[in-house]
Design an enzyme around this catalytic site. Structure first.
Site, PDB file in Angstrom:
ATOM      1  N   TYR A 310      -3.586 -33.256   1.915  1.00 39.04           N
ATOM      2  CA  TYR A 310      -2.432 -32.937   2.752  1.00 39.04           C
ATOM      3  C   TYR A 310      -1.337 -33.969   2.513  1.00 39.04           C
ATOM      4  CZ  TYR A 310       0.289 -32.212   7.071  1.00 39.04           C
ATOM      5  OH  TYR A 310       1.300 -31.977   7.976  1.00 39.04           O
ATOM      6  N   CYS A 311      -0.100 -33.477   2.249  1.00 35.31           N
ATOM      7  CA  CYS A 311       1.068 -34.351   2.087  1.00 35.31           C
ATOM      8  C   CYS A 311       0.804 -35.355   0.966  1.00 35.31           C
ATOM      9  CB  CYS A 311       1.392 -35.019   3.428  1.00 35.31           C
ATOM     10  SG  CYS A 311       2.907 -36.015   3.437  1.00 35.31           S
ATOM     11  N   LEU A 312       0.980 -36.623   1.229  1.00 34.75           N
ATOM     12  CA  LEU A 312       0.758 -37.657   0.224  1.00 34.75           C
ATOM     13  C   LEU A 312      -0.692 -37.665  -0.250  1.00 34.75           C
ATOM     14  CD1 LEU A 312       1.892 -40.030  -1.345  1.00 34.75           C
ATOM     15  CD2 LEU A 312       1.582 -41.462   0.669  1.00 34.75           C
ATOM     16  N   GLY A 314      -2.375 -35.028  -0.811  1.00 38.23           N
ATOM     17  CA  GLY A 314      -2.422 -34.022  -1.852  1.00 38.23           C
ATOM     18  C   GLY A 314      -1.890 -34.537  -3.176  1.00 38.23           C
ATOM     19  N   LEU A 338      -1.855 -29.034   0.532  1.00 42.65           N
ATOM     20  CA  LEU A 338      -1.120 -28.601   1.717  1.00 42.65           C
ATOM     21  C   LEU A 338       0.158 -29.417   1.855  1.00 42.65           C
ATOM     22  CD1 LEU A 338      -4.080 -28.364   4.281  1.00 42.65           C
ATOM     23  CD2 LEU A 338      -3.219 -26.587   2.737  1.00 42.65           C
TER      24      LEU A 338
END
Length: 580
Positions: A310-312, A314, A338
């Site tokens: 998720y975010c960073l 990812g 994500l």
């Protein structure tokens, strides 16, 4: 080794004095480089000064704006208002703003806003980055002087003050003093409410089964009799606490996955201190993601792993996956990203804060502190939505004297983390500024990696109103990969779009599948060819994971693996999530 300024390891005493001076200045002004701001204004002003046609255009627009405003004023504020607030700007929703003189002050502000929107458009030759930064700074200045921020010019505040006999201002003054004292002491204001980590936030049952200096690994207890053989590993961003994915029980993505028959593991990152100053971006890959994959492989030996970032988280997962592909490490069954960017050429509004001057300023501040403070980080995000997160909040809290409603996500949002100095500098330079990952210049262990080497199927999700990772930027994963890929675009923002549990009203999503034989489709075309579907994207993801997994007919694994040196270390949510 070469430092960012190109001088190698040499640190001349005079250079140390320079860095210390800049670090002190950065602390005093919150880490925003005055040189970067001045350069943006200079670029804009110089090019405007040598563009007489552009000057005439702005003068003409100003005269039309003034005429509209004068005509509206002459009618005493009757009739249709010539200017309207931007979509999502709720500062002028109170009906008192439609009555003079408040309607006239409101229209005067909106007229100024309209003119500056036009004026900040770049003249020929102006850097688009500098023009955007000028527009941003102009918005910040106008938001400061908005009539909605002041007692005599805000009808809602005046009405509340009369009705409450001034008690609202007394309550607001008390809160302002408390917040100011907390700010000066460096403490985080305590949120009083019904939410508590470990009780009704981050409360999905589980055990910490691995811990090192960088993260804890949580294994969640099964809730189904049988499970899919392949486990799921969640890699959250270390720019936030992991429990955005395990908020209240009703909107916990982790709890939902467990309920679908998956064995779920999640990483909970440490909140860095000055002792972590030399932790690198690659340490987050090597001692973070790869260490977690190794631990999961020992607890659930045999099956491959579904990895979700998720975010960073990812971004670092994509880097780890590309490195694993290069090394012919096939332990990943699938990869889910994500709201995570792999290409940073269109990285959204955060780019307003980044150029060489700004990054150098931050580096000097982090060189002094050892980390980027959570308040300095959070300030940049709040500035992007200042009218909502700064000024409207201040009006409600200090002038209207209203208690702020507590939500699970607002408690999480206030629970910020720090960034290690070395890692954050490398992240900003290598990814945001130089875009090395998709430019073929990102090296791991001295060798360049490529996303196109990844063969595991991917599930990539963007959110429609994401100002941190715009969906068009997230979508670029389809441009730099050649594997099977499913892309989903869901309603909401960077966090709210992820929290899209089944039954959540007003949710929709678009979904498309790319096979290896399909050609690239640009974002606009993709959007036009994939109509929205009502409901949550969570069931789509669960079904996609299930299609890449064996049948959910195996016994759930034990918690941890004591025989492999991974005994349970304590109940979820662990210790790191409580670090301040």
């Amino acid at each position: 080794m070469t430092t960012p300024n190109g001088h190698g390891d040499r640190q001349h005493p005079y250079e140390t004095l320079d860095r210390a001076s800049r670090a002190l200045a950065a602390r005093l002004i919150g880490g925003s480089s005055p040189t970067a701001a001045a350069a943006a204004w200079a670029d804009w002003a110089i090019h405007l000064a040598r563009a007489p046609g552009r000057q005439l255009e702005l003068a003409e627009h100003g005269m039309r704006t003034a005429w509209k405003l004068a005509t509206y004023t002459a009618t005493g504020g009757q009739g249709d208002a010539p200017f309207a607030p931007r979509p999502g700007d709720n500062r002028f929703d109170h009906p008192g703003w439609d009555m003079p003189p408040f309607s006239l002050w409101k229209q005067g502000f909106l007229a100024s806003q309209d003119w500056w929107d036009r004026a900040a458009e770049p003249a020929r030759g102006t850097s688009r980055h500098n023009a955007d930064r000028v527009a941003f700074m102009a918005r910040q200045t106008l938001d400061l002087v908005s009539p909605s921020n002041w007692v005599p010019t805000n009808p809602e505040i005046l009405q509340k003050t009369v009705k409450a006999g001034g008690a609202n201002l007394v309550r607001g003054a008390t809160r302002f003093a408390e917040d100011a004292a907390a700010l000066l002491s460096g403490e985080t204001p305590v949120l009083h409410g019904d939410y508590e980590v470990g009780r009704n936030l981050a409360c999905t049952p589980g055990e910490v089964v691995y811990r090192n200096d960088l993260f804890e690994l949580i294994q969640y207890a099964p809730t189904t009799d049988k499970v899919h053989p392949e486990p799921v590993l969640i890699v959250p961003a270390w720019i936030m606490k992991y429990y955005i994915l395990d908020l209240s029980p009703e909107n916990s993505l982790i709890r939902y996955l467990v309920g679908q028959g998956f064995t779920v593991f999640a990483m909970s990152w440490v909140n860095p201190t000055a002792a972590h100053r030399d932790v690198s971006l690659d340490d987050y890959r090597r001692l973070g993601v790869m260490a977690a994959i190794d631990a999961v492989s020992r607890i659930v030996p045999g099956p491959r792993i579904h990895a979700c970032g998720y975010c960073l988280g990812g971004t670092i997962l994509a880097i780890a996956a590309a490195t694993m592909a290069r090394e012919v490490d096939d332990r990943l069954a699938s990869i889910t990203l994500l709201a995570a960017q792999t290409d940073f050429t269109e990285a959204g509004e955060l780019m307003l804060f980044l150029d060489e001057s700004q990054v150098a300023f931050l580096e000097d501040m982090m060189w002094d502190q050892g980390y980027l403070d959570q308040n300095q980080m959070a300030g940049a995000f709040r500035a992007l939505r200042a009218e909502e997160l700064i000024w409207s909040r201040s009006v409600r809290r200090y002038l209207l004297g209203e208690d702020e409603p507590q939500f699970d996500i607002s408690v999480w949002n206030a629970d910020a983390t720090r960034m290690p100095a070395r890692m954050h500098a490398q992240y900003l330079r290598a990814l945001f500024m130089e875009n090395r990952l998709t430019a073929g210049r990102f090296a791991v262990d001295g060798r360049v990696i490529a996303l196109k080497d990844i063969e595991a199927p991917m599930f990539v999700l963007g959110t429609e109103k994401d100002h941190i990772a715009p969906w068009q930027s997230v979508y670029k994963a389809t441009l730099f990969t050649e594997n099977e890929l499913t892309f989903v675009l869901t309603r909401g923002g960077h966090n709210g779009g992820i929290l899209s549990e089944p039954g959540h009203k007003g949710r929709h999503y678009r979904i498309g599948h790319r096979t290896r034989d399909k050609s690239y489709m640009d974002p606009k075309t993709w959007f036009q060819h994939h109509p929205p579907q009502e409901g949550s994207w969570w069931p789509e993801w669960a079904a996609w994971l299930a299609s890449k997994s064996g049948a959910a007919d195996v016994p759930s694994p034990a918690m941890g693996a004591p025989e492999a040196g991974l005994p349970p270390l304590g109940p979820a949510p662990g210790m790191y999530v409580f670090q301040k």
